[in-house]
Write a protein that holds these residues in place. Structure first.
Motif, PDB file in Angstrom:
ATOM      1  N   LEU A   1       0.832  -1.206   0.000  1.00  0.00           N
ATOM      2  CA  LEU A   1       0.000   0.000   0.000  1.00  0.00           C
ATOM      3  C   LEU A   1       0.865   1.253   0.000  1.00  0.00           C
ATOM      4  O   LEU A   1       0.576   2.229  -0.678  1.00  0.00           O
ATOM      5  N   LEU A   2       1.969   1.225   0.785  1.00  0.00           N
ATOM      6  CA  LEU A   2       2.899   2.359   0.818  1.00  0.00           C
ATOM      7  C   LEU A   2       3.527   2.556  -0.558  1.00  0.00           C
ATOM      8  O   LEU A   2       3.694   3.682  -1.032  1.00  0.00           O
ATOM      9  N   GLY A   3       3.810   1.425  -1.219  1.00  0.00           N
ATOM     10  CA  GLY A   3       4.426   1.471  -2.538  1.00  0.00           C
ATOM     11  C   GLY A   3       3.601   2.272  -3.538  1.00  0.00           C
ATOM     12  O   GLY A   3       4.162   2.947  -4.398  1.00  0.00           O
ATOM     13  N   GLY A   4       2.274   2.230  -3.403  1.00  0.00           N
ATOM     14  CA  GLY A   4       1.409   2.967  -4.326  1.00  0.00           C
ATOM     15  C   GLY A   4       1.688   4.455  -4.291  1.00  0.00           C
ATOM     16  O   GLY A   4       1.826   5.107  -5.333  1.00  0.00           O
ATOM     17  N   VAL A   5       1.789   5.013  -3.066  1.00  0.00           N
ATOM     18  CA  VAL A   5       2.030   6.457  -2.934  1.00  0.00           C
ATOM     19  C   VAL A   5       3.443   6.807  -3.381  1.00  0.00           C
ATOM     20  O   VAL A   5       3.665   7.798  -4.085  1.00  0.00           O
TER      21      VAL A   5
ATOM     22  N   LEU B   1      -5.041   2.953  -4.013  1.00  0.00           N
ATOM     23  CA  LEU B   1      -5.885   2.959  -5.200  1.00  0.00           C
ATOM     24  C   LEU B   1      -5.685   4.229  -6.012  1.00  0.00           C
ATOM     25  O   LEU B   1      -5.509   4.184  -7.222  1.00  0.00           O
ATOM     26  N   PHE B   2      -5.700   5.384  -5.311  1.00  0.00           N
ATOM     27  CA  PHE B   2      -5.545   6.640  -6.043  1.00  0.00           C
ATOM     28  C   PHE B   2      -4.138   6.771  -6.622  1.00  0.00           C
ATOM     29  O   PHE B   2      -3.958   7.386  -7.666  1.00  0.00           O
ATOM     30  N   GLY B   3      -3.167   6.189  -5.922  1.00  0.00           N
ATOM     31  CA  GLY B   3      -1.813   6.175  -6.469  1.00  0.00           C
ATOM     32  C   GLY B   3      -1.792   5.461  -7.811  1.00  0.00           C
ATOM     33  O   GLY B   3      -1.249   5.960  -8.796  1.00  0.00           O
TER      34      GLY B   3
END
Lengths: 324, 284
Positions: free
Chosen positions: B14-18, B145-147
């Motif tokens: 999840l951190l990876g997305g941002v 998700l937004f990332g």
């Protein structure tokens, strides 16, 4: 003796009589300027050849922490601790430098690898908080006035030590500047392949100057630690310190002997001046102005202050000659 | 497998997305303008403060505050380009690095001047989702998700629009595009605006998870550089993959030891990987 050497000597003579002139705070400022001027000069040893390191904060940190830790935990005198710190800094420089130069990690990539190095040292110091005190900082055990512990409550002692350190840094610069290696290094900074083709051992030359620079930086860090008697990971290592070193050296000018010293003089008196001016009412105001000035300085004086002055003088000289 | 380890791995993803979003922005700017914005993470910090102020002081609905944050940072990106990058565009790379480094000092201190060093949060607490006895923060899920949506939108923009094509053309060969009738300066401005907007979007996603303070950029700024370099500066897909590698190292390292050591591990891994692949993991 060249003109530059003579002016350096005159400046040193002036520096010798300065401490008698002002209050203790003035002396404190002067000691800091001299210590950091040495570190900036050490950085510029590499920087002037285009080897831009953002990792010198790591060497300051290693140089400062190793003697302090050895002193507190083993009672080992800084006379041994400081060389140990320098040795460790050299080891780090070789471990990072050798593969970097071998594998031709240059430019942005070199800058960012060394940036990572300064973060590794910072975060290790913070993470080992049982030993180093982490972000709260570390205070060497006080021993009063002691040559054995290299601790002197009187600032004059440290003034002389800092002055000697500074002169050492300048002489190393002169030594490199006058030697054959300078031409080799300049060739490398122009074009590594061409330099290698004419028989320059690129790897060895780069490693040598890096080790020299790292050792001198670590020594500066050690003296700074001994003088301040308080170490904090944020103030002796990490990206902030690395950036501070690069900034001041570039702002002063890396292509002239006294450039980094001018950088130290200006940046430290500026930050101190702004800090005193604004006091505690506007926290951050001093650094805001400092940051803005840095940006302006880089945009309008890319050669650094000393370089710009010299250019201006060089431009005026022929005109003056023509007028005669 | 240990349930907490699974949680750590999921949080890492999840951190990876941002991080991927930020790496994309920085990579785009580097690829097109050939300048590294050292202060990129601090632009995110500015965006977080804009959202914070609009939401808590002026009672602007969160969605609009976020949109204002994105638009504001896009404008800020343009301003950074015009005021700081454009004058040093032909200087040595080190001077370009330092000019944006000076901006970093400036932004951090200016934020300290305006807001002090207190940690502030917008006071929105999103629920925690439980899936098969694994707890996942809803804020992080949204951020992830937004990332991804941001990344896909950027990809489509670059592939499908005229300006996007022009941007890619400049990245490929900045000298020849003038002959194709592309105004390089306009492309630079557009790129800076997009880079700023991506920082703004990241600010929206981060303000939901973290407290804002003037030095928050220092926490993830160096990580973003690492990611970009690891992926190969200017290589978008490389940066995207590298985000997830680094975020996994941080998350799993944090599970076995503490946060600082996990970052030490990530930085050390980065240095070693640089020696193995000096031009980035995915260099050809």
């Amino acid at each position: 003796m060249s003109r530059l050497g003579a002016s350096a000597f005159a400046l040193a003579a002036l520096a010798a009589v300065l401490p008698a002139a002002g209050p203790a705070y003035f002396l404190h400022l002067l000691i800091q300027i001299l210590i950091w001027a040495s570190v900036y000069t050490a950085w510029a040893l590499m920087g002037r050849f285009g080897f831009v390191s953002f990792g010198h904060g790591a060497f300051v940190g290693v140089g400062a922490y190793v003697p302090a830790l050895l002193w507190n935990y083993f009672g080992l005198t800084p006379w041994v601790g400081i060389p140990a710190g320098i040795a460790l800094a050299i080891l780090v420089a070789v471990v990072i430098g050798y593969p970097c130069f071998r594998l031709r990690v240059v430019g942005h990539y070199f800058a960012l690898v060394t940036l990572a190095l300064s973060q590794v040292v910072l975060l290790t110091l913070v993470a080992a908080r049982e030993i180093t005190g982490g972000s709260l900082g570390f205070t060497p055990k006080a021993a009063g006035h002691s040559w054995y512990a290299l601790q002197f409550p009187e600032k004059t002692y440290f003034y002389v030590i800092a002055l000697m350190l500074w002169l050492l840094a300048l002489s190393v610069w002169r030594w490199i500047d006058g030697g054959i290696n300078r031409e080799a290094l300049e060739a490398i900074s122009e074009d590594e392949d061409a330099a290698a083709a004419i028989g320059i051992d690129v790897l060895r030359e780069k490693l040598r100057i890096t080790v020299l620079s790292a050792a001198l930086t670590a020594l500066g860090g050690a003296i700074y630690g001994q003088y301040m008697m308080y170490l904090n990971p944020e103030s002796v290592s990490g990206i902030a310190v690395s950036l501070q070193i690069v900034f001041a050296a570039i702002a002063g000018g890396v292509y002239s002997l006294l450039g980094p010293t001018v950088g130290a003089l200006l940046t430290i008196s500026l930050t101190e001046g702004l800090r005193v001016w604004f006091g505690v009412t506007f926290i951050g105001a001093a650094n805001t102005i400092y940051g803005a000035l840095l940006v302006l300085c880089i945009i309008f004086m890319p050669q650094g202050i000393v370089g710009t002055l010299r250019r201006a003088m060089a431009a005026r000289a022929p005109k003056a000659a023509a007028a005669d | 497998m240990d349930i907490f380890l699974v949680e750590a791995i999921i949080n890492g993803i999840l951190l990876g997305g941002v991080l991927a979003l930020l790496a994309l922005g920085l990579n785009l700017i580097f690829g097109v303008i050939d300048v590294v914005w050292i202060a990129y993470a601090d632009i995110v910090m500015c965006g977080m403060y804009v959202i914070y102020v609009l939401y808590t002081h002026y009672d602007v609905p969160l969605l609009f505050a976020c949109l204002a944050g994105i638009a504001g940072m896009a404008a800020f990106g343009v301003a950074v380009h015009l005021l700081i990058i454009a004058p040093v565009l032909n200087s040595a790379p080190i001077n370009q690095l330092l000019a944006t480094g000076g901006l970093l000092f400036f932004l951090q201190s200016f934020a300290t001047l305006l807001f002090g060093t207190d940690f502030r949060n917008i006071g929105v607490r999103l629920p925690v989702v439980e899936v098969a006895s694994i707890y996942i923060s809803f804020a992080r899920l949204i951020a992830f998700l937004f990332g991804l949506i941001g990344a896909v939108a950027l990809y489509l923009f670059l592939k499908r629009t005229y300006i996007g094509t022009a941007i890619r053309a400049v990245a490929q060969d900045r000298d020849i595009v003038g002959l194709m009738g592309i105004d390089q300066r306009r492309i630079y401005l557009a790129t800076s605006a997009i880079g700023g907007a991506l920082a703004g979007l990241a600010a929206c996603l981060l303000v939901l998870q973290y407290d804002v303070h003037p030095f928050i950029g220092n926490t993830f700024g160096p990580v973003i550089f690492m990611i970009c370099v690891l992926g190969g500066l200017g290589n978008m897909i490389g940066g995207f993959v590298a985000s997830f590698i680094i975020s996994q190292i941080i998350a799993i390292g944090g599970y076995y030891s503490n946060t600082e050591l996990s970052y030490v591990l990530a930085f050390t891994m980065f240095i070693i990987l640089m020696f193995v692949r000096p031009r980035g993991l995915f260099a050809r």
